[in-house]
Design a protein around this motif. Structure first.
Motif, PDB file in Angstrom:
ATOM      1  N   PHE A  89       0.618  -1.481   0.092  1.00  0.00           N
ATOM      2  CA  PHE A  89      -0.386  -0.259   0.174  1.00  0.00           C
ATOM      3  C   PHE A  89       0.824   1.152  -0.449  1.00  0.00           C
ATOM      4  CE2 PHE A  89      -3.066   2.541   1.313  1.00  0.00           C
ATOM      5  CZ  PHE A  89      -3.909   2.854   1.027  1.00  0.00           C
ATOM      6  N   ASP A  90       2.290   1.326   1.236  1.00  0.00           N
ATOM      7  CA  ASP A  90       2.744   2.775   1.369  1.00  0.00           C
ATOM      8  C   ASP A  90       3.835   2.390  -0.166  1.00  0.00           C
ATOM      9  OD1 ASP A  90       2.072   3.555   3.881  1.00  0.00           O
ATOM     10  OD2 ASP A  90       2.981   2.007   4.429  1.00  0.00           O
ATOM     11  N   ARG A  91       4.123   1.043  -0.906  1.00  0.00           N
ATOM     12  CA  ARG A  91       4.510   1.499  -2.173  1.00  0.00           C
ATOM     13  C   ARG A  91       3.525   2.513  -3.159  1.00  0.00           C
ATOM     14  NH1 ARG A  91       7.039  -3.331  -5.530  1.00  0.00           N
ATOM     15  NH2 ARG A  91       7.207  -2.961  -7.500  1.00  0.00           N
ATOM     16  N   VAL A  92       2.823   2.303  -3.250  1.00  0.00           N
ATOM     17  CA  VAL A  92       2.136   2.496  -4.477  1.00  0.00           C
ATOM     18  C   VAL A  92       1.602   4.112  -4.327  1.00  0.00           C
ATOM     19  CG1 VAL A  92      -0.187   2.079  -3.894  1.00  0.00           C
ATOM     20  CG2 VAL A  92       0.693   1.965  -6.432  1.00  0.00           C
ATOM     21  N   LEU A  93       0.950   4.582  -2.436  1.00  0.00           N
ATOM     22  CA  LEU A  93       1.033   5.681  -2.538  1.00  0.00           C
ATOM     23  C   LEU A  93       2.453   5.996  -2.666  1.00  0.00           C
ATOM     24  CD1 LEU A  93      -1.407   7.284  -1.264  1.00  0.00           C
ATOM     25  CD2 LEU A  93      -0.394   6.202   1.119  1.00  0.00           C
ATOM     26  N   GLN A  94       3.419   6.144  -2.727  1.00  0.00           N
ATOM     27  CA  GLN A  94       4.419   6.727  -2.887  1.00  0.00           C
ATOM     28  C   GLN A  94       4.092   7.624  -4.451  1.00  0.00           C
ATOM     29  OE1 GLN A  94       8.304   4.815  -1.644  1.00  0.00           O
ATOM     30  NE2 GLN A  94       8.176   6.142   0.532  1.00  0.00           N
ATOM     31  N   LEU A  95       4.142   6.208  -5.509  1.00  0.00           N
ATOM     32  CA  LEU A  95       3.675   6.457  -6.954  1.00  0.00           C
ATOM     33  C   LEU A  95       3.212   7.288  -7.128  1.00  0.00           C
ATOM     34  CD1 LEU A  95       4.754   2.927  -8.053  1.00  0.00           C
ATOM     35  CD2 LEU A  95       6.081   4.530  -8.320  1.00  0.00           C
ATOM     36  N   ILE A  96       1.705   7.625  -5.960  1.00  0.00           N
ATOM     37  CA  ILE A  96       0.919   8.281  -6.014  1.00  0.00           C
ATOM     38  C   ILE A  96       0.472   9.383  -6.358  1.00  0.00           C
ATOM     39  CG2 ILE A  96      -1.537   8.835  -5.846  1.00  0.00           C
ATOM     40  CD1 ILE A  96      -2.433   5.278  -5.183  1.00  0.00           C
TER      41      ILE A  96
END
Length: 325
Positions: free
Chosen positions: A245-252
């Protein structure tokens, strides 16, 4: 799995890491990337693939409860007339945590009525914003009569567009950018992660903009053919994607920061509240029409009120007790 930019995309890279991690679970996964989402889902239905990763709009027929995250305004938190995106993503996170629990009750919710399909993961792909070719169209009233792309496989979109007296233009994720840049539509809705890959800046040009009001937070979902995986794999798979979750939140967040500041169109606190209520009313009506899953909306209502108990909606039973259609 679907990634509109193929093997160079973030979705493919994350799925490749998933395949490596699942090998440690004793499951070997061979990846096949599709740039055509419809084809990916069709091949999965036909049994040519054992699992599929696609947007929640496409996976809704397999599990409406999980796809409730992809509903109008259902994860959005407003405080003091401002969209609180940190809290909004916290709603999504708590939903994914809830659906990642390894319990019989959750397994039943994540499995379709036939027992054939199970949700193997949910991941946010970002808030869907209105992207338009003329930034002067910055209120709902000004959208009346304007043409807006509506994904033809998500009928709720056309319903919402007609509610604001705009004109839905049947579209697909593969052609919405071209429709905007060619003038076939005046607006589309898309997350920031799609802005560069789809070349949306061409449709925005010098006169257009991106409205900083999220219609929803979109998701990617993993759907498994249960007969092709070991017992209990679905819960382990959902837990893996929760950990991303946090990995993709950084991309967003990076994608949103990469959109030029001058491109964003801000809303007044009054309109923010007004549009949030408008989305809530539309969401309830669309659920009454049978296009949204009421069980999923009930769970999301409880999560929103846990995150933001001061919201007036938490004093009502809306989306908890439903009227008989």
């Amino acid at each position: 799995m679907f990634d509109i930019v193929g093997t160079s995309g973030d979705a493919f890279n994350m799925t490749r890491d998933y395949a490596v991690a699942m090998q440690r679970e004793g499951v070997s996964i061979e990846l096949k990337v599709y740039t055509n989402e419809a084809k990916a889902v069709e091949d999965f239905r036909a049994g040519l693939c054992d699992a599929v990763i696609a947007t929640g709009f496409r996976t809704r027929p397999f599990n409406g409860v999980a796809a409730s995250v992809d509903t109008l305004g259902s994860t959005i938190i407003v405080r003091n007339g401002v969209i609180d995106m940190t809290a909004s993503y916290d709603v999504v996170r708590k939903l994914v945590q809830t659906f990642s629990a390894d319990t019989p009750q959750v397994t039943r919710l994540m499995t379709d009525a036939s027992g054939k399909y199970e949700v193997g993961g949910i991941l946010p792909v970002g808030a869907a914003y209105l992207v338009g070719s003329d930034r002067r169209n910055n209120t709902v009233e000004k959208l009346a009569g304007k043409r807006m792309a509506a994904l033809d496989y998500d009928p709720a979109q056309a319903v919402m567009i007609k509610r604001i007296r705009a004109v839905p233009v049947p579209s697909d994720i593969t052609n919405i950018s071209q429709r905007l840049s060619s003038g076939a539509t005046d607006f589309i809705a898309a997350p920031a992660l799609a802005y560069k890959p789809l070349g949306l800046d061409k449709g925005v040009g010098e006169r257009g903009g991106v409205g900083r009001f999220p219609l929803m937070i979109m998701s990617y979902q993993v759907i498994l053919n249960r007969s092709k995986f070991p017992e209990g794999f679905g819960a382990r798979s959902r837990t893996y994607w929760l950990g991303q979750f946090d990995r993709v939140l950084q991309l967003i967040r990076k994608a949103e920061n990469d959109i030029p500041a001058a491109t964003w169109v801000e809303l007044s606190p009054e309109n923010t509240y007004r549009y949030t209520l408008m989305l809530r009313e539309a969401r309830i009506d669309i659920a009454q029409m049978g296009l949204y899953d009421k069980r999923g909306l009930k769970i999301l209502k409880r999560i929103r009120c846990h995150v933001n108990p001061a919201d007036p909606e938490c004093q009502s039973k809306s989306e908890e007790v439903w009227q008989q259609p």
